[in-house]
Design a protein around this motif. Structure first.
Motif, PDB file in Angstrom:
ATOM      1  N   TRP A 285       0.832  -1.208   0.000  1.00 32.47           N
ATOM      2  CA  TRP A 285       0.000   0.000   0.000  1.00 32.47           C
ATOM      3  C   TRP A 285       0.875   1.269   0.000  1.00 32.47           C
ATOM      4  CZ3 TRP A 285      -1.362  -4.558   2.149  1.00 32.47           C
ATOM      5  CH2 TRP A 285      -2.624  -5.070   1.820  1.00 32.47           C
ATOM      6  N   LEU A 286       2.031   1.173   0.677  1.00 33.57           N
ATOM      7  CA  LEU A 286       2.902   2.340   0.688  1.00 33.57           C
ATOM      8  C   LEU A 286       3.443   2.661  -0.709  1.00 33.57           C
ATOM      9  CD1 LEU A 286       4.900   1.784   3.994  1.00 33.57           C
ATOM     10  CD2 LEU A 286       3.039   3.376   3.565  1.00 33.57           C
ATOM     11  N   ALA A 294      -2.372  11.711  -2.523  1.00 34.79           N
ATOM     12  CA  ALA A 294      -3.616  12.161  -1.900  1.00 34.79           C
ATOM     13  C   ALA A 294      -4.379  10.987  -1.308  1.00 34.79           C
ATOM     14  CB  ALA A 294      -4.469  12.912  -2.909  1.00 34.79           C
ATOM     15  N   SER A 295      -4.486   9.899  -2.098  1.00 35.95           N
ATOM     16  CA  SER A 295      -5.194   8.707  -1.595  1.00 35.95           C
ATOM     17  C   SER A 295      -4.436   8.081  -0.436  1.00 35.95           C
ATOM     18  CB  SER A 295      -5.367   7.697  -2.733  1.00 35.95           C
ATOM     19  OG  SER A 295      -6.129   8.245  -3.775  1.00 35.95           O
ATOM     20  N   THR A 300      -3.794   6.725   5.367  1.00 34.08           N
ATOM     21  CA  THR A 300      -3.036   6.793   6.619  1.00 34.08           C
ATOM     22  C   THR A 300      -3.900   7.322   7.753  1.00 34.08           C
ATOM     23  OG1 THR A 300      -0.991   7.143   5.388  1.00 34.08           O
ATOM     24  CG2 THR A 300      -0.989   7.740   7.721  1.00 34.08           C
ATOM     25  N   VAL A 301      -4.666   8.348   7.468  1.00 35.14           N
ATOM     26  CA  VAL A 301      -5.570   8.893   8.488  1.00 35.14           C
ATOM     27  C   VAL A 301      -6.563   7.817   8.941  1.00 35.14           C
ATOM     28  CG1 VAL A 301      -7.405  10.566   8.902  1.00 35.14           C
ATOM     29  CG2 VAL A 301      -5.305  11.260   7.727  1.00 35.14           C
TER      30      VAL A 301
END
Length: 566
Positions: A285-286, A294-295, A300-301
């Motif tokens: 995913w990183l 942006a995604s 992460t949030v």
């Protein structure tokens, strides 16, 4: 040992090597083998991983290990402690284990735990409780992270003596060993010093840390409760000189608090993931985040939100668990209080029942003296005999009171070697002296003339008197030819049997099932305590008391079996 005997396996953490482990725990195995001749007790000497594997594969029935390892096995496999080591009468089992950080005596630059910053440290391994985890907690409380603030953290493995070897060779600056290990090394201990030395009250050794509960013995989930109880009773009743001492299970809450602080063992889940952890776990995913910034930011949030939500839920669950544990401890204290009150009531009933016989005998002899005076048949010999018997019964009553007092003080009865035939003859004489028209008692002795047994002769005599009195009560309404009683002695494979037979109407199966329960009686004026007390005496000697109908003829046979003690 019978080859068909059931094997009971005890896994032990061999932190000082197999040879030392065998020497330390062999007396305990001998004690267990003597208490249960129908079982074979085997010792498995294992390291941390080996002991965990044995528990997982159910290859052991009991484990003896350090408190930290126990807490981990308890959380993972549901083992439960039944006893805690009691090393000596001066050291509390709740405050018995600490760690010593040792350096060579010539290292004057190292005086306290704070001086370890930037130094190398030898440990047995991260799983070692006394060999690392206790010191880890102390360093953490001083703001020292062993992985970050030490130059090296070297694991040398078991046995723990390897830590001292590494320090002595100057391979490392300092090493962690269990408290009291250094003192047991003899003259070699002069080569080392302990950092931040402490000498807690009543603790015989120098330590660098606070103290924790001693090693527990724990039963596994598949271990039968009856076997666990037998092992606990055998070890709690062990006398000095028969191996390590034991006490009731200690409170291991301090170990849980240490592990919770370090976030290890059952509390590993408390560690919040770091950015490095997230990177290693979610690297696909990183990569996407690098392409879609942006995604990636939104993702992460979202992840951080879930982590905080989960952590809050775990902390709430932990707080609820601590509340439940506090309630359980309060309920246990109330149960202990009620148990003590019940014991006082049982002692009162026991005292009244046991004193009834010597007091009745004293009364009979006193009444006999009065009748002889009234009939003009009193002479010096009769007075001398009666006063002698009254004195003996008074001494017997005093012995009963002394025994009750000793029981209340948790003292063991006095055991000695004696000939069963002599005690049986004395019991018959006392029994016949208690009754005006005593029945005939036939003594059947199948023992060798020099056969002895190790027990409390006064308690064995008490059991025989009770059995004779019960036999008399059962047969006194029978015709004269059925009132005679028999007291026999027979050798068996692992000891001797003392049995009393009557020719009364006998007991049905329902009555035999409850015969040894306190306050159960078949007599209109009975207290229901006599046979319960006799059963307790038999079990205290490692024996048993049974009631069976004879193979032929009427009546009942009560059999007291006593084992041979080495």
């Amino acid at each position: 040992m019978d080859d068909s005997a059931e094997t009971v396996r005890i896994g032990v953490l061999a932190f000082r090597g197999a040879e030392t482990t065998v020497s330390e725990w062999s007396p305990m195995l001998d004690r267990l083998s003597r208490s249960r001749a129908d079982r074979r007790f085997e010792l498995l000497k294992l390291d941390h991983d080996g002991l965990r594997s044995a528990v997982a594969d159910r290859r052991v029935d009991f484990v003896i290990t350090n408190p930290g390892h126990y807490v981990e096995l308890e959380a993972e496999f549901g083992i439960s402690r039944i006893l805690t080591l009691a090393g000596s009468s001066t050291v509390s089992p709740d405050q018995a284990i600490g760690s010593a950080v040792v350096v060579r005596r010539d290292r004057t630059d190292l005086q306290s735990l704070e001086d370890l910053r930037g130094k190398s440290l030898a440990i047995v391994g991260r799983e070692g409780f006394g060999g690392f985890q206790i010191v880890w907690g102390e360093l953490s409380s001083r703001g020292i992270d062993p992985d970050r603030d030490l130059s090296a953290l070297r694991s040398v493995g078991l046995p723990m003596d390897g830590v001292l070897d590494a320090v002595e060779r100057a391979d490392v600056d300092a090493g962690v060993v269990r408290a009291c290990l250094l003192e047991s090394m003899g003259s070699r201990s002069a080569n080392f010093r302990v950092l931040s030395p402490q000498t807690p009250s009543a603790f015989p050794c120098t330590t660098s840390t606070r103290l924790y509960p001693d090693w527990p013995m724990a039963a596994l989930r598949h271990t039968s409760p009856a076997l666990a109880r037998e092992v606990a009773i055998a070890l709690l009743s062990a006398t000095e000189g028969t191996g390590p001492g034991w006490s009731v299970p200690a409170d291991y809450q301090s170990v849980h608090e240490l592990f919770r602080t370090l976030e290890i063992g059952p509390y590993t889940y408390l560690r919040e993931p770091t950015l490095t952890d997230l990177a290693e776990r979610y690297w696909p995913w990183l990569l996407g985040v690098l392409a879609l910034m942006a995604s990636g930011a939104l993702y992460t949030v979202h992840v951080e939100h879930l982590v905080h939500k989960r952590t809050a839920a775990l902390r709430a669950a932990l707080a609820e668990r601590e509340t439940l544990e506090a309630g359980i401890r309060a309920a246990q204290e109330q149960a202990d209080h009620l148990s003590r009150l019940s014991m006082l009531g049982e002692l009162s009933g026991t005292l009244a029942h046991e004193l009834n016989q010597p007091l009745a005998t004293i009364g009979n002899y006193a009444a006999s003296l009065s009748r002889r005076v009234d009939n003009g048949r009193l002479d010096d010999d009769a007075v001398r005999q009666a006063t002698h018997e009254i004195t003996c019964e008074a001494e017997r009553a005093a012995a009963i009171l002394s025994r009750i007092r000793a029981f209340a003080r948790k003292r063991t009865a006095k055991r000695e070697r004696f000939r069963p035939a002599q005690v049986a003859a004395e019991a018959i004489a006392l029994f016949r002296g208690m009754l005006a028209q005593a029945p005939r008692v036939e003594l059947i002795d199948h023992l060798a003339e020099d056969r002895t047994v190790e027990a409390d002769p006064l308690q064995i005599q008490q059991v025989l008197l009770n059995l004779l009195k019960n036999a008399y009560d059962a047969s006194r309404d029978q015709p004269a030819e059925r009132r005679a009683l028999q007291l026999g002695m027979t050798a068996v494979a692992d000891g001797i049997c003392l049995w009393v037979r009557d020719n009364g109407p006998g007991l049905d199966e329902a009555a035999r099932r409850h015969l040894f329960e306190p306050f159960f009686t078949t007599k209109p004026d009975g207290l229901g305590l006599g046979l319960s007390i006799c059963k307790t005496i038999a079990e205290a000697h490692g024996g048993r008391l049974t009631a069976t109908p004879p193979e032929t003829g009427p009546g009942m046979i009560f059999t007291l079996t006593l084992p041979d003690h080495a």
